[in-house]
Write an enzyme that holds these catalytic residues in place. Structure first.
Site, PDB file in Angstrom:
ATOM      1  N   GLU A  93      47.921  35.811  38.745  1.00 15.35           N
ATOM      2  CA  GLU A  93      48.409  35.550  40.099  1.00 15.35           C
ATOM      3  C   GLU A  93      47.546  36.251  41.135  1.00 15.35           C
ATOM      4  O   GLU A  93      47.204  35.668  42.159  1.00 15.35           O
ATOM      5  CB  GLU A  93      49.874  35.998  40.217  1.00 15.35           C
ATOM      6  CG  GLU A  93      50.483  35.773  41.581  1.00 15.35           C
ATOM      7  CD  GLU A  93      50.652  34.302  41.948  1.00 15.35           C
ATOM      8  OE1 GLU A  93      50.848  34.028  43.145  1.00 15.35           O
ATOM      9  OE2 GLU A  93      50.594  33.424  41.062  1.00 15.35           O
ATOM     10  N   GLY A 105      31.615  46.166  38.676  1.00 14.54           N
ATOM     11  CA  GLY A 105      32.146  45.800  37.372  1.00 14.54           C
ATOM     12  C   GLY A 105      33.647  45.972  37.204  1.00 14.54           C
ATOM     13  O   GLY A 105      34.184  45.731  36.114  1.00 14.54           O
ATOM     14  N   ASN A 134      36.405  31.572  49.532  1.00 16.33           N
ATOM     15  CA  ASN A 134      35.997  32.851  48.961  1.00 16.33           C
ATOM     16  C   ASN A 134      34.780  32.660  48.048  1.00 16.33           C
ATOM     17  O   ASN A 134      34.868  32.707  46.818  1.00 16.33           O
ATOM     18  CB  ASN A 134      37.172  33.488  48.203  1.00 16.33           C
ATOM     19  CG  ASN A 134      36.936  34.941  47.913  1.00 16.33           C
ATOM     20  OD1 ASN A 134      35.806  35.427  47.926  1.00 16.33           O
ATOM     21  ND2 ASN A 134      38.003  35.657  47.632  1.00 16.33           N
ATOM     22  N   TYR A 141      33.370  34.238  39.388  1.00 20.86           N
ATOM     23  CA  TYR A 141      34.065  33.540  38.311  1.00 20.86           C
ATOM     24  C   TYR A 141      33.127  32.602  37.551  1.00 20.86           C
ATOM     25  O   TYR A 141      33.232  32.464  36.332  1.00 20.86           O
ATOM     26  CB  TYR A 141      35.268  32.761  38.856  1.00 20.86           C
ATOM     27  CG  TYR A 141      36.318  33.639  39.486  1.00 20.86           C
ATOM     28  CD1 TYR A 141      36.644  34.886  38.953  1.00 20.86           C
ATOM     29  CD2 TYR A 141      36.995  33.228  40.625  1.00 20.86           C
ATOM     30  CE1 TYR A 141      37.607  35.689  39.532  1.00 20.86           C
ATOM     31  CE2 TYR A 141      37.971  34.030  41.209  1.00 20.86           C
ATOM     32  CZ  TYR A 141      38.268  35.257  40.662  1.00 20.86           C
ATOM     33  OH  TYR A 141      39.224  36.047  41.232  1.00 20.86           O
TER      34      TYR A 141
END
Length: 169
Positions: A93, A105, A134, A141
């Site tokens: 979430e 990291g 973003n 990601y």
């Protein structure tokens, strides 16, 4: 400030939050909401977090990242379920690292621990949303190997629309 580990990595501790961490968790939620320009949407308080995060069973769980005694980031997650896999998964979430600690990291280590938990619990996948503006998070990601589920559109019922559908007005 913590010294790097022998391998040059940050001496970072990732651990499950305890009920004593509720005020800290709420601060992190507010810091994240402020970053996302959505602070006015935060209505949760400590009582709600205590009730939901530390119920039996908990409705969600939290990992905290600390360097020495300083809390620098968190991940809040819960289980979902895939009918196609016939297995539960983990829904992330919230993931937040304080700005001064980004790029070191911390987010990767939080997600790494979450991936370990997913495998320990025999989950079929780990999923989350990211705001389309973003770019830094999206790039992060992608470097981890995450794949955008661009064919899906999020739908939400809340407030008056949720009450109306439930038959309450």
């Amino acid at each position: 400030m913590a010294e790097p580990a022998e391998d040059g990595a940050l001496a970072l501790e990732i651990a499950a939050a305890t009920i004593e961490d509720v005020p800290l968790i709420l601060r992190f939620i507010r810091e994240l909401a402020e970053y996302e320009k959505r602070l006015d949407e935060v209505v949760a308080g400590e009582a709600e977090l205590r009730r939901s995060l530390f119920a039996d069973p908990p409705q969600a769980e939290v990992l905290l990242a600390r360097v020495d005694a300083e809390a620098i980031g968190f991940a809040l997650y819960f289980h979902n379920y895939s009918t196609f896999l016939g297995r539960r998964g983990i829904w992330l979430e919230d993931l937040f690292v304080r700005p001064q600690w980004r790029g070191r990291g911390v987010g990767r280590r939080l997600l790494q621990r979450l991936a370990q938990i997913a495998l320990e619990r025999d989950c079929g996948r780990l999923e989350w949303w990211v705001l389309d503006w973003n770019d830094d998070a999206i790039a992060f990601y992608r470097r981890l190997g995450a794949v955008a589920m661009s064919e899906w559109t999020v739908q939400r019922l809340a407030g008056k629309a949720l009450k109306r559908l439930a038959g309450g007005g």
